[in-house]
Design a protein around this motif. Structure first.
Motif, PDB file in Angstrom:
ATOM      1  N   ASN A  10       0.823  -1.209   0.000  1.00 15.36           N
ATOM      2  CA  ASN A  10       0.000   0.000   0.000  1.00 15.36           C
ATOM      3  C   ASN A  10       0.858   1.260   0.000  1.00 15.36           C
ATOM      4  OD1 ASN A  10       1.002  -0.181   2.577  1.00 15.36           O
ATOM      5  ND2 ASN A  10      -0.974  -0.085   3.622  1.00 15.36           N
ATOM      6  N   ALA A  11       2.052   1.153  -0.606  1.00 14.90           N
ATOM      7  CA  ALA A  11       2.996   2.272  -0.581  1.00 14.90           C
ATOM      8  C   ALA A  11       2.521   3.472  -1.396  1.00 14.90           C
ATOM      9  CB  ALA A  11       4.357   1.816  -1.100  1.00 14.90           C
ATOM     10  N   ALA A  12       1.654   3.248  -2.347  1.00 19.27           N
ATOM     11  CA  ALA A  12       1.161   4.353  -3.166  1.00 19.27           C
ATOM     12  C   ALA A  12      -0.343   4.223  -3.313  1.00 19.27           C
ATOM     13  CB  ALA A  12       1.827   4.337  -4.547  1.00 19.27           C
ATOM     14  N   ALA A  18       1.200   3.908 -11.671  1.00 20.25           N
ATOM     15  CA  ALA A  18       1.368   3.726 -13.108  1.00 20.25           C
ATOM     16  C   ALA A  18       1.737   2.270 -13.376  1.00 20.25           C
ATOM     17  CB  ALA A  18       2.463   4.649 -13.631  1.00 20.25           C
ATOM     18  N   PRO A  19       1.187   1.656 -14.431  1.00 19.09           N
ATOM     19  CA  PRO A  19       1.533   0.267 -14.740  1.00 19.09           C
ATOM     20  C   PRO A  19       3.033   0.105 -14.952  1.00 19.09           C
ATOM     21  CG  PRO A  19      -0.382   0.962 -15.999  1.00 19.09           C
ATOM     22  CD  PRO A  19       0.178   2.202 -15.358  1.00 19.09           C
ATOM     23  N   ALA A  20       3.614  -0.897 -14.319  1.00 17.46           N
ATOM     24  CA  ALA A  20       5.048  -1.168 -14.455  1.00 17.46           C
ATOM     25  C   ALA A  20       5.295  -2.096 -15.635  1.00 17.46           C
ATOM     26  CB  ALA A  20       5.580  -1.798 -13.179  1.00 17.46           C
ATOM     27  N   SER A  21       6.484  -2.016 -16.200  1.00 18.03           N
ATOM     28  CA  SER A  21       6.867  -2.972 -17.233  1.00 18.03           C
ATOM     29  C   SER A  21       7.048  -4.349 -16.613  1.00 18.03           C
ATOM     30  CB  SER A  21       8.165  -2.520 -17.906  1.00 18.03           C
ATOM     31  OG  SER A  21       8.044  -1.202 -18.406  1.00 18.03           O
ATOM     32  N   VAL A  22       7.709  -4.382 -15.463  1.00 18.12           N
ATOM     33  CA  VAL A  22       7.937  -5.621 -14.719  1.00 18.12           C
ATOM     34  C   VAL A  22       7.680  -5.349 -13.249  1.00 18.12           C
ATOM     35  CG1 VAL A  22       9.646  -7.323 -13.973  1.00 18.12           C
ATOM     36  CG2 VAL A  22       9.686  -6.491 -16.318  1.00 18.12           C
ATOM     37  N   ALA A  23       6.957  -6.241 -12.592  1.00 16.99           N
ATOM     38  CA  ALA A  23       6.818  -6.183 -11.138  1.00 16.99           C
ATOM     39  C   ALA A  23       7.499  -7.406 -10.551  1.00 16.99           C
ATOM     40  CB  ALA A  23       5.355  -6.156 -10.726  1.00 16.99           C
ATOM     41  N   ILE A 112       0.776  -9.728  -4.377  1.00 16.77           N
ATOM     42  CA  ILE A 112       0.627 -10.070  -5.794  1.00 16.77           C
ATOM     43  C   ILE A 112      -0.583  -9.354  -6.374  1.00 16.77           C
ATOM     44  CG2 ILE A 112       0.001 -11.974  -7.337  1.00 16.77           C
ATOM     45  CD1 ILE A 112       1.827 -13.750  -5.523  1.00 16.77           C
ATOM     46  N   GLN A 113      -1.680  -9.352  -5.632  1.00 11.08           N
ATOM     47  CA  GLN A 113      -2.888  -8.662  -6.092  1.00 11.08           C
ATOM     48  C   GLN A 113      -2.649  -7.163  -6.215  1.00 11.08           C
ATOM     49  OE1 GLN A 113      -5.780  -9.739  -7.144  1.00 11.08           O
ATOM     50  NE2 GLN A 113      -6.816  -7.738  -7.263  1.00 11.08           N
ATOM     51  N   ALA A 114      -1.975  -6.568  -5.233  1.00  8.77           N
ATOM     52  CA  ALA A 114      -1.734  -5.121  -5.245  1.00  8.77           C
ATOM     53  C   ALA A 114      -0.837  -4.706  -6.401  1.00  8.77           C
ATOM     54  CB  ALA A 114      -1.104  -4.692  -3.915  1.00  8.77           C
ATOM     55  N   ALA A 115       0.042  -5.604  -6.831  1.00 10.62           N
ATOM     56  CA  ALA A 115       1.021  -5.281  -7.874  1.00 10.62           C
ATOM     57  C   ALA A 115       0.576  -5.716  -9.264  1.00 10.62           C
ATOM     58  CB  ALA A 115       2.347  -5.951  -7.534  1.00 10.62           C
ATOM     59  N   GLN A 116      -0.667  -6.075  -9.438  1.00  9.74           N
ATOM     60  CA  GLN A 116      -1.121  -6.735 -10.661  1.00  9.74           C
ATOM     61  C   GLN A 116      -1.007  -5.865 -11.915  1.00  9.74           C
ATOM     62  OE1 GLN A 116      -5.332  -7.591 -10.875  1.00  9.74           O
ATOM     63  NE2 GLN A 116      -5.838  -5.899  -9.511  1.00  9.74           N
ATOM     64  N   GLU A 117      -0.976  -4.528 -11.769  1.00  8.21           N
ATOM     65  CA  GLU A 117      -0.929  -3.660 -12.946  1.00  8.21           C
ATOM     66  C   GLU A 117       0.488  -3.584 -13.495  1.00  8.21           C
ATOM     67  OE1 GLU A 117      -3.523  -2.537 -14.493  1.00  8.21           O
ATOM     68  OE2 GLU A 117      -4.827  -3.397 -12.957  1.00  8.21           O
ATOM     69  N   CYS A 118       0.845  -4.587 -14.269  1.00 10.69           N
ATOM     70  CA  CYS A 118       2.176  -4.669 -14.861  1.00 10.69           C
ATOM     71  C   CYS A 118       2.117  -5.581 -16.074  1.00 10.69           C
ATOM     72  CB  CYS A 118       3.196  -5.191 -13.845  1.00 10.69           C
ATOM     73  SG  CYS A 118       2.746  -6.805 -13.156  1.00 10.69           S
ATOM     74  N   GLU A 119       3.089  -5.418 -16.961  1.00  8.27           N
ATOM     75  CA  GLU A 119       3.135  -6.274 -18.140  1.00  8.27           C
ATOM     76  C   GLU A 119       3.618  -7.671 -17.786  1.00  8.27           C
ATOM     77  OE1 GLU A 119       5.541  -4.301 -21.059  1.00  8.27           O
ATOM     78  OE2 GLU A 119       4.455  -2.410 -20.836  1.00  8.27           O
ATOM     79  N   GLN A 120       4.630  -7.756 -16.942  1.00 13.03           N
ATOM     80  CA  GLN A 120       5.174  -9.036 -16.498  1.00 13.03           C
ATOM     81  C   GLN A 120       5.293  -9.017 -14.981  1.00 13.03           C
ATOM     82  OE1 GLN A 120       8.654 -10.570 -18.843  1.00 13.03           O
ATOM     83  NE2 GLN A 120       8.648  -8.521 -19.735  1.00 13.03           N
ATOM     84  N   MET A 121       5.117 -10.192 -14.369  1.00 13.83           N
ATOM     85  CA  MET A 121       5.306 -10.300 -12.919  1.00 13.83           C
ATOM     86  C   MET A 121       6.144 -11.533 -12.618  1.00 13.83           C
ATOM     87  SD  MET A 121       2.549 -10.606  -9.782  1.00 13.83           S
ATOM     88  CE  MET A 121       1.929  -8.931 -10.004  1.00 13.83           C
ATOM     89  N   CYS A 154       7.485  -5.201  -1.928  1.00 17.02           N
ATOM     90  CA  CYS A 154       7.679  -5.974  -0.703  1.00 17.02           C
ATOM     91  C   CYS A 154       6.331  -6.258  -0.058  1.00 17.02           C
ATOM     92  CB  CYS A 154       8.558  -5.201   0.277  1.00 17.02           C
ATOM     93  SG  CYS A 154      10.206  -4.797  -0.339  1.00 17.02           S
ATOM     94  N   ALA A 155       6.104  -7.500   0.347  1.00 17.10           N
ATOM     95  CA  ALA A 155       4.816  -7.870   0.920  1.00 17.10           C
ATOM     96  C   ALA A 155       4.614  -7.270   2.311  1.00 17.10           C
ATOM     97  CB  ALA A 155       4.689  -9.386   0.978  1.00 17.10           C
ATOM     98  N   GLY A 156       5.693  -7.210   3.107  1.00 16.92           N
ATOM     99  CA  GLY A 156       5.540  -6.724   4.476  1.00 16.92           C
ATOM    100  C   GLY A 156       4.695  -7.683   5.301  1.00 16.92           C
ATOM    101  N   THR A 157       4.299  -7.223   6.482  1.00 18.67           N
ATOM    102  CA  THR A 157       3.449  -8.010   7.373  1.00 18.67           C
ATOM    103  C   THR A 157       2.310  -7.148   7.885  1.00 18.67           C
ATOM    104  OG1 THR A 157       5.295  -9.412   8.086  1.00 18.67           O
ATOM    105  CG2 THR A 157       3.356  -9.361   9.506  1.00 18.67           C
ATOM    106  N   ASN A 158       1.109  -7.508   7.507  1.00 14.45           N
ATOM    107  CA  ASN A 158      -0.091  -6.796   7.955  1.00 14.45           C
ATOM    108  C   ASN A 158       0.021  -5.290   7.731  1.00 14.45           C
ATOM    109  OD1 ASN A 158      -1.233  -9.240   8.850  1.00 14.45           O
ATOM    110  ND2 ASN A 158      -0.153  -9.076  10.808  1.00 14.45           N
TER     111      ASN A 158
END
Length: 268
Positions: A10-12, A18-23, A112-121, A154-158
């Motif tokens: 939830n850093a942003a 903005a969609p990343a090229s790679v996450a 993984i769900q939070a970072a989904q806006e990317c071309e590759q993961m 980074c997933a972090g904890t809670n």
């Protein structure tokens, strides 16, 4: 190479993402280590989901001849009714070879769900660190576009920052620099950090090496004991997992997303 780093998912704000090229998603303790271990042990695929009920629904809806194995944890503990927990040592070729898995965890699958806006993961852990660096360097060489950038999540904890994920983020940044740069001085290029979180992660990793004496899998596992995530695992009687999660460059594959929703990963 342009790199943006999130120290938590939830850093942003959503509008700022903005969609990343790679996450590159990190949950050292333990989801991305488990995913890498399972695919290396011969699992066909790993589909991730956020809720326990979703996992059960996926199994119910699957072909009766090809039911997936349910894997994951809540609060460090295995989930009642699941086939496997979230310890890397559980995932052997005899148990999960040539099987499809469904994985849900407290923090990793949410990242993984939070970072989904990317071309590759891709999923990263210490156990596949060099393989991730190889992929990033090759991606960088093939993508000279000024708008292309990699995002480390980074997933972090809670919702809180965790040292183990920050250390791996810093290691990824440092090793990309080592592979691409002519100068030992980081800020001479060619890595461009798009936010200060990357610099924080880099400093944490450099401190870990120079002051904490981390120079092997054994010393890294000892360092992980001192993190909050490590302490949580020790309290839950999973101290042995820190050895697996601290092992460096055990595997040569990178879990790679081949389906966005629900996110599914295969060996890459």
């Amino acid at each position: 190479m342009k790199i943006e780093t999130w120290l938590t998912p939830n850093a942003a704000g959503q509008s700022e993402r903005a969609p990343a090229s790679v996450a590159v998603v990190i949950d050292v303790l333990r989801a991305t280590t488990v995913a890498t271990t399972a695919l290396s042990a011969g699992a066909k695929s790993i589909t991730t989901c956020g809720e326990i009920e979703e996992a059960f629904a996926m199994k119910t809806a699957a072909d009766p001849e090809n039911k997936p194995l349910l894997c994951g944890e809540r609060g460090c503990q295995p989930i009642v009714g699941f086939d496997y927990g979230n310890s890397p040592g559980e995932y052997s070729p005899a148990g999960i070879g040539d099987r499809d898995l469904v994985l849900t965890t407290t923090n990793g699958t949410a990242a993984i769900q939070a970072a989904q806006e990317c071309e590759q993961m891709w999923l990263a852990c210490f156990a596949n660190l060099s393989a991730v660096i190889d992929r990033l360097v090759k991606w960088h060489a093939a993508n000279p576009n000024e708008a292309s950038f990699a995002r480390i999540v980074c997933a972090g904890t809670n919702g809180c920052v965790t040292t183990e994920d920050v250390l791996l983020a810093g290691a990824i940044i440092a090793m990309c620099h080592q592979r691409l740069a002519d100068s030992p001085r980081f800020y001479d290029g060619p890595i461009e950090l798009l936010n200060d979180s990357g610099a924080i992660a880099l400093s944490a990793w450099q401190h870990c090496i120079t002051h904490d004496g981390v120079n092997s899998s054994e010393t890294l596992a000892e360092r992980l004991k001192l993190t909050q995530g490590g302490k949580n695992l020790i309290a839950a009687n999973y101290a042995g997992d820190l050895v697996d999660c601290g092992s460096i460059d055990v595997f040569e594959l990178v879990p790679t997303r081949d389906q966005r929703s629900p996110a599914r990963f295969v060996a890459g």
